[in-house]
Design a protein around this motif. Structure first.
Motif, mmCIF file in Angstrom:
data_model
loop_
_atom_site.group_PDB
_atom_site.id
_atom_site.type_symbol
_atom_site.label_atom_id
_atom_site.label_comp_id
_atom_site.label_asym_id
_atom_site.label_seq_id
_atom_site.Cartn_x
_atom_site.Cartn_y
_atom_site.Cartn_z
ATOM 1 N N CYS A 1 0.722 -1.089 -0.099
ATOM 2 C CA CYS A 1 0.085 -0.087 -0.321
ATOM 3 C C CYS A 1 1.003 1.315 -0.096
ATOM 4 O O CYS A 1 1.104 1.774 1.101
ATOM 5 N N PRO A 2 1.558 1.549 -1.187
ATOM 6 C CA PRO A 2 2.515 2.635 -1.258
ATOM 7 C C PRO A 2 1.588 3.975 -1.100
ATOM 8 O O PRO A 2 0.432 4.146 -1.383
ATOM 9 N N VAL A 3 2.543 5.070 -0.565
ATOM 10 C CA VAL A 3 1.762 6.426 -0.901
ATOM 11 C C VAL A 3 2.194 7.021 -2.048
ATOM 12 O O VAL A 3 3.320 7.034 -2.384
ATOM 13 N N PRO A 4 1.386 7.304 -2.851
ATOM 14 C CA PRO A 4 1.393 7.938 -4.266
ATOM 15 C C PRO A 4 2.212 9.491 -4.190
ATOM 16 O O PRO A 4 1.826 10.123 -3.151
ATOM 17 N N ASN A 5 2.874 9.991 -5.165
ATOM 18 C CA ASN A 5 3.381 10.942 -5.053
ATOM 19 C C ASN A 5 2.448 12.170 -4.932
ATOM 20 O O ASN A 5 1.481 12.165 -5.568
ATOM 21 N N PRO B 1 -1.199 6.208 2.471
ATOM 22 C CA PRO B 1 -1.236 5.028 1.789
ATOM 23 C C PRO B 1 -2.253 5.137 0.867
ATOM 24 O O PRO B 1 -3.527 5.394 1.012
ATOM 25 N N CYS B 2 -2.092 4.527 -0.598
ATOM 26 C CA CYS B 2 -3.095 4.520 -1.590
ATOM 27 C C CYS B 2 -3.800 5.962 -1.861
ATOM 28 O O CYS B 2 -4.887 5.848 -2.695
ATOM 29 N N GLU C 1 -8.978 10.871 -1.319
ATOM 30 C CA GLU C 1 -9.899 10.094 -1.621
ATOM 31 C C GLU C 1 -9.965 9.236 -2.755
ATOM 32 O O GLU C 1 -10.859 8.871 -3.704
ATOM 33 N N ARG C 2 -8.425 8.611 -3.096
ATOM 34 C CA ARG C 2 -8.320 7.867 -4.079
ATOM 35 C C ARG C 2 -8.669 6.260 -3.970
ATOM 36 O O ARG C 2 -8.813 5.673 -4.868
ATOM 37 N N GLY C 3 -8.066 5.838 -2.642
ATOM 38 C CA GLY C 3 -8.073 4.605 -2.388
ATOM 39 C C GLY C 3 -7.899 4.442 -0.921
ATOM 40 O O GLY C 3 -7.645 5.105 -0.062
ATOM 41 N N ASP C 4 -7.994 3.085 -0.846
ATOM 42 C CA ASP C 4 -7.986 2.568 0.577
ATOM 43 C C ASP C 4 -6.887 1.297 0.835
ATOM 44 O O ASP C 4 -7.129 0.280 -0.314
ATOM 45 N N HIS D 1 -1.093 0.415 -8.741
ATOM 46 C CA HIS D 1 -0.951 0.003 -7.620
ATOM 47 C C HIS D 1 -0.913 0.710 -6.337
ATOM 48 O O HIS D 1 -0.971 0.310 -5.348
ATOM 49 N N ASP D 2 -0.604 2.330 -6.595
ATOM 50 C CA ASP D 2 -0.930 3.007 -5.433
ATOM 51 C C ASP D 2 -2.296 4.146 -5.637
ATOM 52 O O ASP D 2 -2.215 5.046 -5.058
ATOM 53 N N CYS D 3 -2.950 3.736 -6.675
ATOM 54 C CA CYS D 3 -4.321 4.589 -7.128
ATOM 55 C C CYS D 3 -3.871 5.923 -7.586
ATOM 56 O O CYS D 3 -4.678 7.092 -7.443
#
Length: 354
Positions: free
Chosen positions: A39-43, A48-49, A54-57, A103-105
């Protein structure tokens, strides 16, 4: 349905992916592998996610169950590491909301674009045989470039049980992963899904369990596979509107008019693909006579090259000597008469379905 994406034609000539990911590089680290969580943290986000946007969980991974409804069902195949993929390594991953994906939304679902992934995207595909010479060579250059640009994903050279045993013993599991180019990733993924035998935890080898051919998964799996590959090319060249061209083989089903020295290469007497773009290409995950690694109890290592690129089109295909050709226009029209996509037992034994 009377055409194929040129990318499918090219990649299928070697023993070459849910398709969109294998092991994201962001998750090939000791903490993620030990915690079994990807559950990576996107740039641009802090959670995480991308939860803060509000992109993902980050949620438990669920896998659809396989049963005797399918004619190719075998209980022992449930011990195959692909059956429960990817829960053999990761128990939790990003589940994206709305039209977000990746993978990270951080990306949009196929068919959408924009900052909030709300804009519908319509891409126009071209017939490779009818494209301009400049367009044809642009595609060939992109194909060649993908061999040298590193992918955002890694592949594994060890089975899940071996990776988990490494972690249990306190050793570094990262030694079981390889950084790969974009091209190598998709070659490996095709091999992993369709071209290797089932290997049980005790290293007993069962007949090949093909998850992407000879059943209802063939067109659906390969469509997603090619969309994923197309996206990788788009990101590589910085053009989100670029599309993989198609080739309508029914216009000349007994000849590959795009298999020329200047484009997709000619096939030599021994099956090697030769030409302007392919003389220095090599296969991975391939052994002569069968599209599997020589040692079935080990996963393919993409760093190991296994010979010249091969193509079987128009040549006898061992072991039965059948000549490999594409369906005719009449055969395609016959298949398209069936309104039902598939019926039990969901395999080659199904009748009255596409």
């Amino acid at each position: 349905m009377s055409c194929v994406l040129v990318g499918c034609f090219l990649l299928a000539t070697v023993a070459i992916i849910p398709v969109q990911s294998q092991f994201p590089n962001a998750c090939v680290n000791i903490d993620s592998l030990k915690n079994r969580e990807c559950c990576p943290v996107p740039n641009g986000f802090t959670e995480p996610c991308g939860t803060d946007g509000e992109r993902g969980d980050c949620k438990d991974i669920t896998v659809r169950q396989w049963s005797a409804t399918y004619d190719h069902y075998n209980m022992k195949h449930q011990l195959d590491d692909r059956y429960d993929w990817p829960r053999g390594v990761f128990k939790r991953s990003c589940k994206c909301r709305s039209n977000y994906a990746g993978h990270d939304c951080s990306k949009c679902k196929y068919g959408y674009h924009g900052n909030e992934c709300k804009q519908k995207k319509v891409l126009t595909r071209k017939n490779f045989a009818k494209m301009s010479s400049e367009e044809q060579h642009t595609f060939m250059r992109y194909m060649n470039m993908s061999r040298y640009v590193q992918s955002d994903y890694s592949v594994s050279t060890a089975f899940y049980q071996d990776i988990n045993e490494t972690i249990h013993n306190g050793d570094d599991p990262r030694r079981s992963f390889r950084n790969v180019s974009i091209h190598e990733l998709f070659v490996w993924l095709h091999y992993y899904t369709t071209d290797r035998k089932t290997v049980l935890p005790d290293k007993t080898v069962l007949p090949r369990m093909d998850f992407g051919h000879a059943a209802q998964g063939f067109p659906t799996w390969h469509r997603l596979y090619l969309l994923s590959w197309e996206r990788a090319l788009q990101e590589m060249v910085g053009d989100e509107d670029y599309t993989i061209p198609f080739w309508d083989w029914t216009e000349n089903s007994d000849k590959c008019e795009i298999c020329t020295e200047e484009l997709l290469g000619n096939t030599s007497a021994n099956g090697d693909v030769v030409g302007k773009y392919f003389d220095d290409w090599n296969t991975i995950c391939y052994a002569p006579g069968r599209n599997v690694t020589a040692n079935d109890t080990k996963l393919c290592d993409p760093n190991v090259k296994t010979g010249k690129l091969k193509r079987a089109y128009g040549k006898p295909k061992s072991p039965n000597g059948v000549i490999v050709t594409f369906p005719t226009k009449k055969e395609v029209e016959f298949a398209l008469r069936f309104e039902t996509y598939d019926l039990p037992p969901f395999g080659l034994g199904s009748s009255c379905s596409f």
